[in-house]
Motif scaffolding. Structure first.
Motif, PDB file in Angstrom:
ATOM      1  N   ASP A  93       0.813  -1.215   0.000  1.00  0.00           N
ATOM      2  CA  ASP A  93       0.000   0.000   0.000  1.00  0.00           C
ATOM      3  C   ASP A  93       0.846   1.266   0.000  1.00  0.00           C
ATOM      4  OD1 ASP A  93      -2.301  -1.522   0.005  1.00  0.00           O
ATOM      5  OD2 ASP A  93      -2.755  -1.183   2.132  1.00  0.00           O
ATOM      6  N   ARG A  94       2.019   1.219   0.612  1.00  0.00           N
ATOM      7  CA  ARG A  94       2.785   2.444   0.845  1.00  0.00           C
ATOM      8  C   ARG A  94       4.088   2.570   0.069  1.00  0.00           C
ATOM      9  NH1 ARG A  94       0.852   5.340   5.400  1.00  0.00           N
ATOM     10  NH2 ARG A  94      -1.266   4.585   5.669  1.00  0.00           N
ATOM     11  N   TYR A  95       4.714   1.463  -0.279  1.00  0.00           N
ATOM     12  CA  TYR A  95       5.992   1.540  -0.983  1.00  0.00           C
ATOM     13  C   TYR A  95       5.745   1.644  -2.485  1.00  0.00           C
ATOM     14  CZ  TYR A  95       9.394   0.271   2.711  1.00  0.00           C
ATOM     15  OH  TYR A  95      10.217   0.254   3.796  1.00  0.00           O
ATOM     16  N   ASP A  96       6.546   2.464  -3.150  1.00  0.00           N
ATOM     17  CA  ASP A  96       6.519   2.442  -4.600  1.00  0.00           C
ATOM     18  C   ASP A  96       7.365   1.245  -5.052  1.00  0.00           C
ATOM     19  OD1 ASP A  96       9.237   3.206  -4.463  1.00  0.00           O
ATOM     20  OD2 ASP A  96       8.824   5.275  -5.026  1.00  0.00           O
ATOM     21  N   TYR A  97       7.349   0.990  -6.346  1.00  0.00           N
ATOM     22  CA  TYR A  97       8.026  -0.194  -6.881  1.00  0.00           C
ATOM     23  C   TYR A  97       9.526  -0.171  -6.587  1.00  0.00           C
ATOM     24  CZ  TYR A  97       9.096  -4.030 -10.011  1.00  0.00           C
ATOM     25  OH  TYR A  97       9.525  -5.224 -10.514  1.00  0.00           O
ATOM     26  N   GLN A  98      10.145   0.981  -6.712  1.00  0.00           N
ATOM     27  CA  GLN A  98      11.586   1.093  -6.466  1.00  0.00           C
ATOM     28  C   GLN A  98      11.937   0.740  -5.018  1.00  0.00           C
ATOM     29  OE1 GLN A  98      13.142   4.979  -7.371  1.00  0.00           O
ATOM     30  NE2 GLN A  98      15.245   4.393  -6.907  1.00  0.00           N
ATOM     31  N   ARG A  99      11.135   1.183  -4.066  1.00  0.00           N
ATOM     32  CA  ARG A  99      11.397   0.856  -2.663  1.00  0.00           C
ATOM     33  C   ARG A  99      11.197  -0.632  -2.398  1.00  0.00           C
ATOM     34  NH1 ARG A  99       8.737   4.968   1.454  1.00  0.00           N
ATOM     35  NH2 ARG A  99      10.172   3.940   2.877  1.00  0.00           N
ATOM     36  N   LYS A 100      10.230  -1.240  -3.092  1.00  0.00           N
ATOM     37  CA  LYS A 100      10.017  -2.685  -2.922  1.00  0.00           C
ATOM     38  C   LYS A 100      11.202  -3.477  -3.461  1.00  0.00           C
ATOM     39  CE  LYS A 100       5.452  -2.477  -4.239  1.00  0.00           C
ATOM     40  NZ  LYS A 100       4.182  -3.103  -4.660  1.00  0.00           N
ATOM     41  N   THR A 101      11.741  -3.072  -4.609  1.00  0.00           N
ATOM     42  CA  THR A 101      12.903  -3.797  -5.136  1.00  0.00           C
ATOM     43  C   THR A 101      14.130  -3.571  -4.251  1.00  0.00           C
ATOM     44  OG1 THR A 101      13.402  -2.009  -6.700  1.00  0.00           O
ATOM     45  CG2 THR A 101      12.104  -3.855  -7.530  1.00  0.00           C
ATOM     46  N   ALA A 102      14.255  -2.386  -3.658  1.00  0.00           N
ATOM     47  CA  ALA A 102      15.357  -2.140  -2.720  1.00  0.00           C
ATOM     48  C   ALA A 102      15.206  -3.023  -1.479  1.00  0.00           C
ATOM     49  CB  ALA A 102      15.403  -0.665  -2.328  1.00  0.00           C
ATOM     50  N   LEU A 103      13.976  -3.218  -1.027  1.00  0.00           N
ATOM     51  CA  LEU A 103      13.727  -4.109   0.102  1.00  0.00           C
ATOM     52  C   LEU A 103      14.116  -5.542  -0.254  1.00  0.00           C
ATOM     53  CD1 LEU A 103      12.612  -4.882   2.875  1.00  0.00           C
ATOM     54  CD2 LEU A 103      10.310  -4.831   1.868  1.00  0.00           C
ATOM     55  N   VAL A 104      13.780  -5.979  -1.452  1.00  0.00           N
ATOM     56  CA  VAL A 104      14.153  -7.330  -1.892  1.00  0.00           C
ATOM     57  C   VAL A 104      15.678  -7.460  -1.921  1.00  0.00           C
ATOM     58  CG1 VAL A 104      14.059  -8.982  -3.805  1.00  0.00           C
ATOM     59  CG2 VAL A 104      11.986  -7.764  -3.088  1.00  0.00           C
ATOM     60  N   GLN A 105      16.370  -6.421  -2.358  1.00  0.00           N
ATOM     61  CA  GLN A 105      17.835  -6.465  -2.352  1.00  0.00           C
ATOM     62  C   GLN A 105      18.360  -6.614  -0.921  1.00  0.00           C
ATOM     63  OE1 GLN A 105      19.983  -3.387  -4.494  1.00  0.00           O
ATOM     64  NE2 GLN A 105      21.733  -3.635  -3.122  1.00  0.00           N
ATOM     65  N   ARG A 106      17.791  -5.891   0.030  1.00  0.00           N
ATOM     66  CA  ARG A 106      18.221  -6.030   1.431  1.00  0.00           C
ATOM     67  C   ARG A 106      17.926  -7.438   1.947  1.00  0.00           C
ATOM     68  NH1 ARG A 106      16.062  -0.843   1.523  1.00  0.00           N
ATOM     69  NH2 ARG A 106      14.194  -1.496   2.640  1.00  0.00           N
ATOM     70  N   MET A 107      16.815  -8.019   1.502  1.00  0.00           N
ATOM     71  CA  MET A 107      16.501  -9.400   1.892  1.00  0.00           C
ATOM     72  C   MET A 107      17.584 -10.346   1.383  1.00  0.00           C
ATOM     73  SD  MET A 107      12.431  -9.705   1.257  1.00  0.00           S
ATOM     74  CE  MET A 107      11.263  -8.630   2.028  1.00  0.00           C
ATOM     75  N   TRP A 108      18.014 -10.156   0.131  1.00  0.00           N
ATOM     76  CA  TRP A 108      19.087 -10.981  -0.410  1.00  0.00           C
ATOM     77  C   TRP A 108      20.364 -10.794   0.402  1.00  0.00           C
ATOM     78  CZ3 TRP A 108      18.316 -15.080  -2.941  1.00  0.00           C
ATOM     79  CH2 TRP A 108      17.363 -15.183  -3.951  1.00  0.00           C
ATOM     80  N   GLN A 109      20.683  -9.565   0.763  1.00  0.00           N
ATOM     81  CA  GLN A 109      21.885  -9.313   1.563  1.00  0.00           C
ATOM     82  C   GLN A 109      21.808 -10.058   2.892  1.00  0.00           C
ATOM     83  OE1 GLN A 109      21.628  -4.863   0.280  1.00  0.00           O
ATOM     84  NE2 GLN A 109      23.482  -5.087   1.497  1.00  0.00           N
ATOM     85  N   LEU A 110      20.653 -10.070   3.517  1.00  0.00           N
ATOM     86  CA  LEU A 110      20.496 -10.810   4.771  1.00  0.00           C
ATOM     87  C   LEU A 110      20.628 -12.311   4.541  1.00  0.00           C
ATOM     88  CD1 LEU A 110      17.561  -8.857   6.429  1.00  0.00           C
ATOM     89  CD2 LEU A 110      19.955  -8.914   7.172  1.00  0.00           C
ATOM     90  N   ALA A 111      20.064 -12.797   3.444  1.00  0.00           N
ATOM     91  CA  ALA A 111      20.140 -14.230   3.152  1.00  0.00           C
ATOM     92  C   ALA A 111      21.588 -14.677   2.951  1.00  0.00           C
ATOM     93  CB  ALA A 111      19.303 -14.569   1.916  1.00  0.00           C
TER      94      ALA A 111
END
Length: 153
Positions: A93-111
């Protein structure tokens, strides 16, 4: 449990105005999703926890003790949550697409924080990326950028 995290922030920072409450709640949802990644393989390695702590510390500009408490609360929230819907819905609801892909990148970094990618971690990142409506090519690009950030390429 989200009330416990909100109470934590109320104690650690000045009470934000109503306009900032939604953003704060959004970031708490983000922290809980990130916790889902580090606990996906059934264990939370020190490297993963430290990587999460650094990410949250940079985002919220909190001291080490405050971030440790936030990580503890976010891990507990992720563990007690029946599903990811409440977190994913808020982010969608609140993140634009760019912020969502940045979040996915941070998830990969954690993984990758512990130096290896567990299949369960990969599956969790993939599932959350799908729920966040991140297209496959951006999902892969986020993974490649995470490798570069971590020096794995």
């Amino acid at each position: 449990m989200l009330d416990a995290i909100q109470n934590f922030f109320d104690r650690m920072v000045a009470r934000p105005d109503a306009a900032n409450d939604a953003e704060l709640t959004l970031e708490l949802a983000t922290a809980a999703l990130m916790c889902e990644i580090i606990r996906a393989d059934g264990k939370v390695d020190d490297e993963e926890r430290m990587a999460l702590t650094r990410m949250l510390q940079r985002r919220f500009s909190l001291d080490e003790q405050a971030v440790d408490e936030l990580v503890r609360l976010a891990l507990q929230e992720a563990e007690e949550s029946v599903d990811h819907y409440q977190f994913v819905r808020l982010i969608n609801d609140r993140y634009d697409y760019q912020r969502k892909t940045a979040l996915v990148q941070r998830m990969w970094q954690l993984a990758y924080a512990d130096g290896e990618l567990d299949p369960q971690e990969e599956a969790r990142v993939r599932k959350l990326a799908e729920l966040l409506h991140v297209e496959h090519h951006d999902f892969i690009n986020a993974k490649l950028r995470a490798w570069q950030v971590l020096g794995l390429d």
